[in-house]
Design an enzyme around this catalytic site. Structure first.
Site, PDB file in Angstrom:
ATOM      1  N   ASP A  71       3.065   1.605   3.924  1.00  0.00           N
ATOM      2  CA  ASP A  71       2.388   2.910   3.870  1.00  0.00           C
ATOM      3  C   ASP A  71       3.383   4.031   3.599  1.00  0.00           C
ATOM      4  O   ASP A  71       3.262   5.133   4.123  1.00  0.00           O
ATOM      5  CB  ASP A  71       1.557   3.206   5.133  1.00  0.00           C
ATOM      6  CG  ASP A  71       0.374   4.130   4.835  1.00  0.00           C
ATOM      7  OD1 ASP A  71       0.162   4.475   3.648  1.00  0.00           O
ATOM      8  OD2 ASP A  71      -0.334   4.505   5.778  1.00  0.00           O
ATOM      9  N   GLU A  76       0.863  -1.196   0.000  1.00  0.00           N
ATOM     10  CA  GLU A  76       0.000   0.000   0.000  1.00  0.00           C
ATOM     11  C   GLU A  76       0.888   1.231   0.000  1.00  0.00           C
ATOM     12  O   GLU A  76       0.968   1.959   0.976  1.00  0.00           O
ATOM     13  CB  GLU A  76      -0.940   0.001   1.219  1.00  0.00           C
ATOM     14  CG  GLU A  76      -2.022   1.079   1.158  1.00  0.00           C
ATOM     15  CD  GLU A  76      -2.506   1.528   2.533  1.00  0.00           C
ATOM     16  OE1 GLU A  76      -3.161   0.739   3.224  1.00  0.00           O
ATOM     17  OE2 GLU A  76      -2.221   2.689   2.896  1.00  0.00           O
ATOM     18  N   PHE A 124      -3.257  20.603   4.655  1.00  0.00           N
ATOM     19  CA  PHE A 124      -2.101  20.418   5.536  1.00  0.00           C
ATOM     20  C   PHE A 124      -0.888  19.937   4.741  1.00  0.00           C
ATOM     21  O   PHE A 124       0.190  20.529   4.807  1.00  0.00           O
ATOM     22  CB  PHE A 124      -2.445  19.407   6.639  1.00  0.00           C
ATOM     23  CG  PHE A 124      -1.260  18.921   7.434  1.00  0.00           C
ATOM     24  CD1 PHE A 124      -0.557  19.777   8.262  1.00  0.00           C
ATOM     25  CD2 PHE A 124      -0.860  17.587   7.356  1.00  0.00           C
ATOM     26  CE1 PHE A 124       0.539  19.322   8.998  1.00  0.00           C
ATOM     27  CE2 PHE A 124       0.233  17.132   8.083  1.00  0.00           C
ATOM     28  CZ  PHE A 124       0.926  18.001   8.914  1.00  0.00           C
ATOM     29  N   HIS A 162      -8.904   2.132  -0.198  1.00  0.00           N
ATOM     30  CA  HIS A 162      -7.978   2.920   0.634  1.00  0.00           C
ATOM     31  C   HIS A 162      -8.748   4.041   1.329  1.00  0.00           C
ATOM     32  O   HIS A 162      -9.678   4.595   0.765  1.00  0.00           O
ATOM     33  CB  HIS A 162      -6.857   3.503  -0.228  1.00  0.00           C
ATOM     34  CG  HIS A 162      -5.821   4.210   0.576  1.00  0.00           C
ATOM     35  ND1 HIS A 162      -6.018   5.482   1.078  1.00  0.00           N
ATOM     36  CD2 HIS A 162      -4.598   3.816   0.996  1.00  0.00           C
ATOM     37  CE1 HIS A 162      -4.942   5.826   1.779  1.00  0.00           C
ATOM     38  NE2 HIS A 162      -4.069   4.843   1.742  1.00  0.00           N
TER      39      HIS A 162
END
Ligand code: CA
Length: 351
Positions: A314, A18, A49, A187
C-alpha cells in the site's frame, strides 16, 4: 531489524500488489472537481486532505505518488520490494462527473504507466485504469491496455459516482475484463453520499474503516446480485485482508441462505454456487495491503486458500520497512511464504 534486500536471498521475491501512483492530469482534475458545487463529501474529506493539508504525512504521500522513477525505486530498495504492481491512486477518475475527461485521464495514465513499466521492466508492472462512467470506452480501454500496453489487470476504485458494478449499465466493463482474462482490483473509495454521514461525524470515513465497509459491500453486491453467474470466469482482487470478508464468511453464508429460502427480497435469486463463500473462494483474490498482521493473513489463507492470498504494501500510504520484516518473520513454511510474496502474484498478474 536486519537490512532488507531485494533479489530473493530470503527464498522468495517480494512482489507488492497494491501500490499507488498519480498523474499530473488526475491531480489537476481533482483540484477542479473540488472547486465545483455539490462536491462529493467523501472526496472532499479524502482528497481535500491529501492535496491541501500542510502536515508531513500528506505531503510525503503526494510527492511519492507522483514519482515513477528514482525516489520510488530507492524506497523499494530500502524496503526489500522487488516489484510493485502499480495502480492509479484512489478514487482516480471514479469521482469525476465529466465522463469524457475521466476517460481521457485514465487513458493517459495507462500510457504513462506502460512507459514506466518499459523503463523498469524488472521493477514495475501495472493495472489499467478505466472510467466506467462511459462503459463502452472503458471496455475498449481495458482491451487496449491488455493487448497493446501489457497491463494485465484492471483497477476500479469501488463505487462510480455512487453506482456499483453490478448495475447492468456496467456489463460491458465486466465482459471486457473477463474476455481479456484481466482480474479487476476493486480498490476502496470513500463511502458515497448516502452512506458516509455517520462515518464522517466520527472520523471513520477513510482508510481507517469506511474504505473497508464500502468496498466489502461492493464485493458482496457483486456476489449476491449474480454477477459471477453472469461472468463465471471474472476474477476480483480485494485488498486490506479481503476488506474483512473472510471473518464474515460464516454469517454471510447462513443469513444469505436464510433470506433466499424465505424469499425475503423479490430481487434476490438463488446463486448457482449457492453459498457466498463459494464465490469468495473461486472468484476472489485477497491481498494484505495495510494489514501486516500474521493472524489475519493466516486466517484468510485458511478460509479462502493459500493460492488466493497475495502480499501488498500500500505504498506510499503505508510503507514502514518494519512491516516487511514482520511478514518475513511469520511462522509459516517457506513454501507458503513464497506463494504469498511471489508466485501467486506472478500467476494472477501474468508476470
Ligand atoms: Ca491502496
Amino acid at each position: 531489524m536486519t537490512e532488507l534486500k531485494t533479489g530473493g536471498s530470503q527464498g522468495y521475491l517480494r512482489i507488492a500488489t497494491e501500490e499507488a501512483f498519480s498523474t499530473p492530469e488526475l491531480i489537476e482534475a481533482w483540484r477542479e472537481e473540488l472547486e465545483l458545487p455539490d462536491v462529493d463529501p467523501g472526496f472532499q474529506s479524502l482528497i481535500g486532505f491529501y492535496i491541501n493539508h500542510p502536515a508531513e504525512r500528506p505531503k510525503f504521500i503526494y510527492d511519492r505518488l507522483a514519482d515513477l522513477g528514482e525516489t520510488r525505486l530507492a524506497d523499494m530498495d530500502a524496503r526489500g520490494i522487488d516489484r510493485q504492481i502499480l495502480a492509479l491512486t484512489s478514487p482516480a477518475t471514479n469521482v469525476l462527473r465529466d465522463a469524457d475527461r475521466a476517460t481521457m485521464i485514465a487513458e493517459t495514465a495507462n500510457d504513462r504507466l506502460a512507459e514506466a513499466c518499459r523503463a523498469h521492466p524488472d521493477r514495475f508492472s501495472g493495472m489499467a485504469a478505466c472510467a466506467p462512467q462511459d462503459p463502452r470506452r472503458a471496455a475498449k480501454e481495458i482491451e487496449r491496455a491488455v493487448t497493446k500496453l501489457g497491463l494485465n489487470a484492471v483497477v476500479i476504485n469501488s463505487h462510480i459516482l455512487g453506482e456499483y458494478l453490478d448495475n447492468p449499465k456496467f456489463s460491458e466493463v465486466l465482459e471486457a475484463a473477463e474476455a481479456m482474462d484481466a482480474p479487476i482490483y476493486l480498490h476502496p473509495n470513500t463511502p458515497p453520499r448516502n452512506m458516509i454521514g455517520p462515518m464522517l461525524e466520527a472520523g471513520l470515513d477513510g482508510a481507517v474503516f469506511g474504505f473497508g465497509v464500502e468496498t466489502g459491500m461492493h464485493a458482496l453486491r457483486l456476489i449476491t446480485s449474480g454477477v459471477f453467474d453472469r461472468f463465471p470466469r471474472l476474477q476480483v482482487i480485494i485488498g486490506h485482508m479481503g476488506e474483512a470478508l473472510p471473518f464474515w464468511m460464516y454469517r454471510l453464508d447462513f443469513m444469505h441462505q436464510a433470506g433466499i429460502r424465505a424469499n425475503r427480497y423479490e430481487f434476490l435469486k438463488p446463486l448457482k454456487k449457492e453459498k457466498v463463500s463459494n464465490y469468495l473462494k473461486e472468484n476472489f483474490y485477497m491481498t494484505n495491503s495495510g494489514v501486516a498482521w500474521e493472524p489475519a493473513i493466516k486466517f484468510t489463507q485458511d478460509v479462502i486458500g493459500k493460492d488466493r492470498v497475495l502480499y501488498a504494501m500500500d505504498y506510499p500510504y503505508q510503507c514502514p520497512a518494519e512491516e516487511v520484516a514482520k511478514l518475513d518473520a511469520m511462522d509459516m513454511s517457506l513454501e507458503d511464504k513464497k506463494m504469498f510474496f511471489q508466485t501467486n502474484a506472478e500467476r494472477v498478474f501474468k508476470l
